[in-house]
Design a protein around this motif. Structure first.
Motif, short mmCIF file in Angstrom:
data_model
loop_
_atom_site.label_atom_id
_atom_site.label_comp_id
_atom_site.label_asym_id
_atom_site.label_seq_id
_atom_site.Cartn_x
_atom_site.Cartn_y
_atom_site.Cartn_z
N VAL A 119 -9.85 3.46 -5.20
CA VAL A 119 -8.50 2.93 -5.01
C VAL A 119 -8.54 1.43 -5.32
N SER A 120 -7.65 1.01 -6.22
CA SER A 120 -7.61 -0.41 -6.60
C SER A 120 -6.17 -0.89 -6.64
N TYR A 121 -6.02 -2.20 -6.50
CA TYR A 121 -4.68 -2.81 -6.57
C TYR A 121 -4.63 -3.82 -7.71
N ASP B 139 -10.42 -4.67 -11.85
CA ASP B 139 -11.28 -3.49 -11.68
C ASP B 139 -11.27 -2.52 -12.87
N GLU C 299 -6.55 5.85 1.95
CA GLU C 299 -6.30 4.72 1.02
C GLU C 299 -7.17 3.51 1.35
N GLU C 300 -7.20 3.16 2.62
CA GLU C 300 -7.97 1.99 3.03
C GLU C 300 -9.47 2.26 2.85
N GLU C 301 -9.88 3.48 3.28
CA GLU C 301 -11.29 3.87 3.23
C GLU C 301 -11.83 3.88 1.80
N ARG D 10 -10.69 2.13 -0.74
CA ARG D 10 -10.49 0.86 -1.45
C ARG D 10 -11.84 0.40 -2.01
N GLY D 11 -11.92 0.19 -3.29
CA GLY D 11 -13.21 -0.17 -3.90
C GLY D 11 -14.06 1.05 -4.26
N GLN E 38 0.84 -1.21 0.00
CA GLN E 38 0.00 0.00 0.00
C GLN E 38 0.87 1.26 0.00
#
Ligand code: NAP
Length: 422
Positions: free
Chosen positions: A246-248, A253, A238-240, A242-243, A232
């Motif tokens: 923010v994608s990995y 996606d 960033e966590e909040e 996610r989806g 990350q």
């Protein structure tokens, strides 16, 4: 019985609260593979009308249910009994694959007796190339082996569009197909796939216990093949988000950003491959890298430069996210001049490498400073009967071929360990 169109209420009634087996397809109206699978699903519903209920859930209408069941690709077909997930087929292409799912899970568990405590010779945690190679070698050696896989076969490899550096495929192969081939190759010799997530491990006793999202498994040996998880950025939101911007994973996606502007962060092979995938889907791709040149292999350079809609922001790091309900941009800092700027975008793809998925064994097995499980080329860890293979292990080169080699080696030493009278 005809196929039921299920909503959350019907799902609760038929899947969670009945003891009968239920086959459920998660699908979407825009999905070509779902349309192609429809006749096969109807045939299954007809053929198994006396023993199996069959339903369909439209993920666009029931996004909460799809999220709860961790559906990442459609169609995904799940087989449940008494609210427990017995098996899963991700993007099955034929009725035969559905038949295999039913045979490999429902019938196998019925024969074994579901409540009984079964002790496997080997539990493999993770269904990537290392995991399924261990399963193949173990099954061919006559060991009773189960592979614990939370999503789909192939692990990280399944998200790679084109693999050209795994020998034997003269035209290359996509990672998802290669993962499925590895799974089927192992299952051909009766390796079992258990679709669940490992939650905790007790490794010190001779019979090792793996607590999973679908109950406990017991084994005389454990092969850790959990791979790695995306690194990350470590910035606020960033966590909040996610989806929600923010994608990995561009392969998973990317379609959500069709015709939109996206930022890709990183300069390695993953970032380059992601930027290329996204350049075919998005209106604009802005690649942000902290150096002034890509680390990615040369093969990516020309297609990226020629794509026409890929822009490079060199010597730049992402210092913040601009977001409210969804991401609207990123803040950048030029690492040479210190200049701050903002870039508008609808999504951010973080492709800055991976960290070993070793959380589960922290405190039980020795880890190096980056979190890899310490094991030499024998794949043996600190605990007898526990082996580490693939990207989770300390090693010089993390590739599919080296993970596959680890899987075979682990079985060699596991057999030696088991022969010692355990
Ligand atoms: P990687 O090769 O380690 O590259 C990570 C990139 O992210 C580097 O460019 C690095 O910058 C940057 N980075 C790291 N931390 C950062 C941070 N906090 N902020 C901004 N940038 C950061 O990782 P990868 O690209 O995920 O690849 C992992 C492995 O998979 C590699 O062995 C790769 O070759 C392999 N892979 C192969 C293929 C293929 O063969 N087609 C495709 C994908 C992945 P620096 O350059 O400054 O260090």
């Amino acid at each position: 019985m005809p196929i039921m169109d299920m909503n959350a209420e019907a799902y609760e009634k038929y899947v969670a609260q009945t003891d009968e087996p239920v086959l459920v397809e998660f699908w979407a109206p825009w999905c070509t593979y779902c349309r192609r699978l429809a006749p096969a699903l109807e045939e299954i519903a007809r053929r198994y009308q006396d023993s199996l209920a069959v339903g369909r859930i439209d993920i666009d209408k029931e996004p909460g249910l799809a999220e709860r069941e961790k559906i990442e690709l459609v169609p995904t077909v799940m087989l449940y009994r008494g609210g427990r997930l017995l098996g899963r087929a991700v993007v099955p292409r034929s009725g035969e694959e559905l038949e295999e799912l039913i045979a490999a899970t429902l019938h196998q568990r019925q024969e074994r007796g579901e409540g009984a405590q079964h002790v496997y010779d080997m539990i493999v945690i993770g269904g990537g190339p290392g995991g399924y190679t261990a399963a193949l070698y173990a099954a061919r050696a006559g060991l009773d082996v189960v592979v614990l896989e939370k999503l789909s076969a192939g692990g990280q490899m399944a998200l790679t569009e084109q693999i050209d550096n795994y020998p034997g495929f003269d035209q290359g192969i996509d990672g998802f197909t290669l993962g499925e081939k590895m799974r089927k190759g192992a299952e051909r010799f009766w390796a079992e796939t258990y679709p669940a997530q490992a939650l905790s491990l007790e490794l010190s006793d001779k019979v090792k216990r793996v607590e999973t999202s679908q109950g406990a498994l017991y084994g005389r040996t454990v092969v850790l093949a959990a791979g790695a998880v995306p690194r990350q950025l470590g910035i606020a939101g960033e966590e909040e988000m996610r989806g929600h911007g923010v994608s990995y994973c561009a392969a998973c996606d990317g379609m959500f950003y069709k015709g939109k502007r996206v930022v890709v962060v990183g300069g390695g092979n993953s970032a380059a491959a992601d930027a290329l995938i996204l350049s075919r889907i998005c209106e604009r791709v802005i690649l942000v890298h902290r150096r002034n040149t890509l680390r990615a292999t040369k093969i990516y350079h020309a297609p990226l430069m020629e794509a026409g809609n890929v822009e490079f922001r060199w010597n730049s790091v992402v210092t913040g996210l601009l977001y409210d309900a969804a991401v609207s941009g990123v803040r950048l800092r030029d690492v040479v001049t210190g200049e701050e700027s903002a870039v508008e975008c609808d999504g951010v793809f973080v492709s800055i490498g991976r960290s070993p998925a070793s959380e589960l064994v922290k405190g039980q097995l020795g880890l190096d400073s980056a979190g890899h499980v310490i094991a030499d080329e024998s794949t043996r860890t600190d605990i007898p009967g526990v082996f580490a293979v693939g990207d989770v292990r300390t090693k010089a080169l993390r590739q599919i071929v080296t993970a596959v080699a680890d899987g075979a080696v682990a079985v060699h030493f596991a057999q030696e360990y088991l022969a010692g009278g355990v």
